[in-house]
Design a protein around this motif. Structure first.
Motif, mmCIF file in Angstrom:
data_model
loop_
_atom_site.group_PDB
_atom_site.id
_atom_site.type_symbol
_atom_site.label_atom_id
_atom_site.label_comp_id
_atom_site.label_asym_id
_atom_site.label_seq_id
_atom_site.Cartn_x
_atom_site.Cartn_y
_atom_site.Cartn_z
ATOM 1 N N ASP A 41 1.410 1.055 -0.906
ATOM 2 C CA ASP A 41 0.505 2.204 -0.944
ATOM 3 C C ASP A 41 -0.928 1.748 -1.196
ATOM 4 O OD1 ASP A 41 2.604 3.915 -0.505
ATOM 5 O OD2 ASP A 41 2.920 4.340 -2.619
ATOM 6 N N LEU A 42 -1.107 0.774 -2.076
ATOM 7 C CA LEU A 42 -2.447 0.282 -2.378
ATOM 8 C C LEU A 42 -3.084 -0.405 -1.180
ATOM 9 C CD1 LEU A 42 -1.966 -1.131 -5.982
ATOM 10 C CD2 LEU A 42 -3.079 0.979 -5.303
ATOM 11 N N GLU A 43 -2.284 -1.093 -0.376
ATOM 12 C CA GLU A 43 -2.826 -1.784 0.792
ATOM 13 C C GLU A 43 -3.305 -0.823 1.866
ATOM 14 O OE1 GLU A 43 -0.219 -4.770 2.296
ATOM 15 O OE2 GLU A 43 0.074 -5.664 0.328
ATOM 16 N N LEU A 44 -2.824 0.409 1.858
ATOM 17 C CA LEU A 44 -3.229 1.395 2.862
ATOM 18 C C LEU A 44 -4.510 2.129 2.489
ATOM 19 C CD1 LEU A 44 0.261 2.908 3.696
ATOM 20 C CD2 LEU A 44 -1.075 1.313 5.083
ATOM 21 N N LEU A 45 -4.948 2.012 1.240
ATOM 22 C CA LEU A 45 -6.156 2.704 0.811
ATOM 23 C C LEU A 45 -7.402 1.988 1.330
ATOM 24 C CD1 LEU A 45 -5.238 3.404 -2.920
ATOM 25 C CD2 LEU A 45 -5.335 5.048 -1.060
#
Length: 59
Positions: free
Chosen positions: A26-30
């Motif tokens: 999820d963090l990599e998609l921000l």
């Protein structure tokens, strides 16, 4: 081929493996935007965010 047709042909050739997303995914998609941590905190779009944990990164 459309992206959906390409995906369907790859699934047909290699199979489908369902994977649950991890928290890091999820963090990599921000979106990433570098900000300076000033004495007043971090300013993002007319809002100022400040917390004691930012202390080591100020100026």
């Amino acid at each position: 081929m459309s992206p959906n047709d390409t995906y369907a042909s790859l699934v047909a050739a290699a199979g489908y493996l369902p994977l649950l997303p991890r928290g890091e995914d999820d963090l990599e998609l921000l979106p990433v935007t570098w900000r300076a941590v000033n004495d007043y905190g971090i300013r993002i779009g007319h809002r100022t965010y400040d917390t004691a944990e930012l202390g080591p990164w100020r100026r």
